[in-house]
Design an enzyme around this catalytic site. Sequence first.
Site, PDB file in Angstrom:
ATOM      1  N   ASP A   1       0.869  -1.133  -0.015  1.00  0.00           N
ATOM      2  CA  ASP A   1      -0.122  -0.046  -0.045  1.00  0.00           C
ATOM      3  C   ASP A   1       0.819   1.140  -0.166  1.00  0.00           C
ATOM      4  O   ASP A   1       1.580   1.496   1.128  1.00  0.00           O
ATOM      5  CB  ASP A   1      -0.876  -0.049   1.232  1.00  0.00           C
ATOM      6  CG  ASP A   1      -1.856   1.059   1.146  1.00  0.00           C
ATOM      7  OD1 ASP A   1      -1.482   2.060   0.864  1.00  0.00           O
ATOM      8  OD2 ASP A   1      -2.932   0.790   1.918  1.00  0.00           O
TER       9      ASP A   1
ATOM     10  N   TYR B   1      -9.920  14.897  -5.959  1.00  0.00           N
ATOM     11  CA  TYR B   1      -9.094  14.275  -7.020  1.00  0.00           C
ATOM     12  C   TYR B   1      -8.156  15.340  -7.657  1.00  0.00           C
ATOM     13  O   TYR B   1      -7.039  15.170  -7.899  1.00  0.00           O
ATOM     14  CB  TYR B   1     -10.131  13.742  -7.929  1.00  0.00           C
ATOM     15  CG  TYR B   1      -9.157  12.830  -8.831  1.00  0.00           C
ATOM     16  CD1 TYR B   1      -8.652  11.549  -8.519  1.00  0.00           C
ATOM     17  CD2 TYR B   1      -9.089  13.034 -10.271  1.00  0.00           C
ATOM     18  CE1 TYR B   1      -7.970  10.838  -9.599  1.00  0.00           C
ATOM     19  CE2 TYR B   1      -8.578  12.347 -11.071  1.00  0.00           C
ATOM     20  CZ  TYR B   1      -8.021  11.238 -10.883  1.00  0.00           C
ATOM     21  OH  TYR B   1      -7.234  10.553 -11.739  1.00  0.00           O
TER      22      TYR B   1
HETATM   23  N1  LIG Z   1      -8.601   5.618 -16.111  1.00  0.00           N
HETATM   24  C1  LIG Z   1      -8.571   6.888 -16.444  1.00  0.00           C
HETATM   25  O1  LIG Z   1      -9.621   7.697 -17.155  1.00  0.00           O
HETATM   26  C2  LIG Z   1      -7.739   7.958 -15.465  1.00  0.00           C
HETATM   27  C3  LIG Z   1      -7.694   9.482 -16.013  1.00  0.00           C
HETATM   28  C4  LIG Z   1      -6.797  10.224 -15.563  1.00  0.00           C
HETATM   29  C5  LIG Z   1      -5.805   9.823 -14.409  1.00  0.00           C
HETATM   30  N2  LIG Z   1      -6.039   8.517 -14.011  1.00  0.00           N
HETATM   31  C6  LIG Z   1      -4.682   7.965 -13.211  1.00  0.00           C
HETATM   32  O2  LIG Z   1      -4.168   6.877 -13.704  1.00  0.00           O
HETATM   33  C7  LIG Z   1      -3.604   6.046 -12.640  1.00  0.00           C
HETATM   34  C8  LIG Z   1      -3.767   4.623 -13.071  1.00  0.00           C
HETATM   35  O3  LIG Z   1      -5.213   4.374 -12.976  1.00  0.00           O
HETATM   36  P1  LIG Z   1      -5.985   3.144 -13.853  1.00  0.00           P
HETATM   37  O4  LIG Z   1      -7.011   4.028 -14.527  1.00  0.00           O
HETATM   38  O5  LIG Z   1      -5.084   2.479 -14.315  1.00  0.00           O
HETATM   39  O6  LIG Z   1      -7.005   2.642 -12.642  1.00  0.00           O
HETATM   40  P2  LIG Z   1      -6.925   1.222 -12.094  1.00  0.00           P
HETATM   41  O7  LIG Z   1      -8.089   1.072 -10.992  1.00  0.00           O
HETATM   42  O8  LIG Z   1      -7.352   0.260 -13.473  1.00  0.00           O
HETATM   43  O9  LIG Z   1      -5.556   0.929 -11.466  1.00  0.00           O
HETATM   44  C9  LIG Z   1      -5.160   1.488 -10.332  1.00  0.00           C
HETATM   45  C10 LIG Z   1      -4.483   0.558  -9.650  1.00  0.00           C
HETATM   46  O10 LIG Z   1      -3.793   1.231  -8.408  1.00  0.00           O
HETATM   47  C11 LIG Z   1      -3.728   0.416  -7.459  1.00  0.00           C
HETATM   48  N3  LIG Z   1      -4.055   1.079  -5.799  1.00  0.00           N
HETATM   49  C12 LIG Z   1      -4.927   2.046  -5.669  1.00  0.00           C
HETATM   50  N4  LIG Z   1      -4.573   2.429  -4.320  1.00  0.00           N
HETATM   51  C13 LIG Z   1      -3.407   1.890  -4.008  1.00  0.00           C
HETATM   52  C14 LIG Z   1      -2.592   2.088  -2.955  1.00  0.00           C
HETATM   53  N5  LIG Z   1      -2.775   2.762  -1.929  1.00  0.00           N
HETATM   54  N6  LIG Z   1      -1.438   1.327  -2.806  1.00  0.00           N
HETATM   55  C15 LIG Z   1      -1.172   0.650  -3.954  1.00  0.00           C
HETATM   56  N7  LIG Z   1      -1.772   0.466  -5.088  1.00  0.00           N
HETATM   57  C16 LIG Z   1      -2.974   1.143  -5.041  1.00  0.00           C
HETATM   58  C17 LIG Z   1      -5.294  -0.263  -7.435  1.00  0.00           C
HETATM   59  O11 LIG Z   1      -4.969  -1.969  -6.715  1.00  0.00           O
HETATM   60  C18 LIG Z   1      -5.106  -0.582  -8.835  1.00  0.00           C
HETATM   61  O12 LIG Z   1      -4.495  -1.804  -9.449  1.00  0.00           O
HETATM   62  C19 LIG Z   1      -4.249   6.545 -11.280  1.00  0.00           C
HETATM   63  O13 LIG Z   1      -3.219   7.439 -10.695  1.00  0.00           O
HETATM   64  C20 LIG Z   1      -5.519   7.315 -11.802  1.00  0.00           C
HETATM   65  O14 LIG Z   1      -5.813   8.205 -11.035  1.00  0.00           O
HETATM   66  C21 LIG Z   1      -6.888   7.533 -14.719  1.00  0.00           C
END
Ligand SMILES: NC(=O)c1ccc[n+]([C@@H]2O[C@H](COP(=O)([O-])OP(=O)(O)OC[C@H]3O[C@@H](n4cnc5c(N)ncnc54)[C@H](O)[C@@H]3O)[C@@H](O)[C@H]2O)c1
Length: 241
Positions: free
Chosen positions: A55, A147
């Site tokens: 985490d 966020y």
């Molecule tokens: N999907 C989108 O449209 C989008 C847009 C802009 C930014 N983001 C950012 O991109 C990044 C990746 O997100 P994603 O879309 O792949 O989401 P996702 O939910 O598919 O993956 C996020 C991963 O982070 C892990 N995670 C969450 N909290 C955690 C913690 N405290 N410690 C360790 N691991 C943790 C989760 O278990 C998951 O595997 C994130 O930072 C998200 O905020 C996503």
Amino acid sequence: MNARKVLITGAASGMGREIARLFAAEGASLALLDRDEAGVATVATDLGAQGYGCDVTDRDSVNRIVAMAGDTLGGIDGVINAAGILDITPFVDLDPASWDKMIAVNLTGPFNIIKAALPYLTAADGATIVNIASVSALMPMPGTAGYSASKAGAAMFTKSIAMDLGPRIRANTICPGVIKTEMTRYLWENPEHTARAAERVALKRLGETSDIAKAALFFSTDDSGFTTGTELPVDGGFSWR
Ligand SMILES: NC(=O)c1ccc[n+]([C@@H]2O[C@H](COP(=O)([O-])OP(=O)(O)OC[C@H]3O[C@@H](n4cnc5c(N)ncnc54)[C@H](O)[C@@H]3O)[C@@H](O)[C@H]2O)c1
């Protein structure tokens, strides 16, 4: 990318997982971290990488696991912070605990990881840091006070350490638009929502995790050797408006 040693958080899912796949295909040695221990173990086994349940908000655990990962890989010359969480709620209803959690994961998480990896990054030649923020770091959207604050903080944190850690270490931020991952499943599973989200951007589609992985690869190699402290929107043309 050949022979680079890269630590990736959030690697059990979405962008982190796709970045791990691309970097493995490019010949990197990888340490993959995620709070989803089983999920990250599966990805690590598939890619012949090291996987660690971790985490990113737990500083003691981060310190221990990053050191273990660095020693096992024989160094760390690249870090990708992709772990993140999202709560879209109008400010009047936003639970203070949710604010705290978003700041802890999205902003303090990258701080914890980079602090722990710093001895390895400093010892490496041409080390790179890539933090995944969001278009929410660049523009306001309804219901994203927590966020957006966490992501804007992460982007400015990245800029500031680019200044402090240069010239040996470069640090850049990627600002994704709407990308098809678990985080946005609620949106892209609904064809109407998908169409509306696609219509508002110049390229008329949602993003794929591969769009982000390719940007992360650029920032993690000498191809971006004169670029540091910048934010790259990978958003189909969303954040300029
Ligand atoms: N999907 C989108 O449209 C989008 C847009 C802009 C930014 N983001 C950012 O991109 C990044 C990746 O997100 P994603 O879309 O792949 O989401 P996702 O939910 O598919 O993956 C996020 C991963 O982070 C892990 N995670 C969450 N909290 C955690 C913690 N405290 N410690 C360790 N691991 C943790 C989760 O278990 C998951 O595997 C994130 O930072 C998200 O905020 C996503």
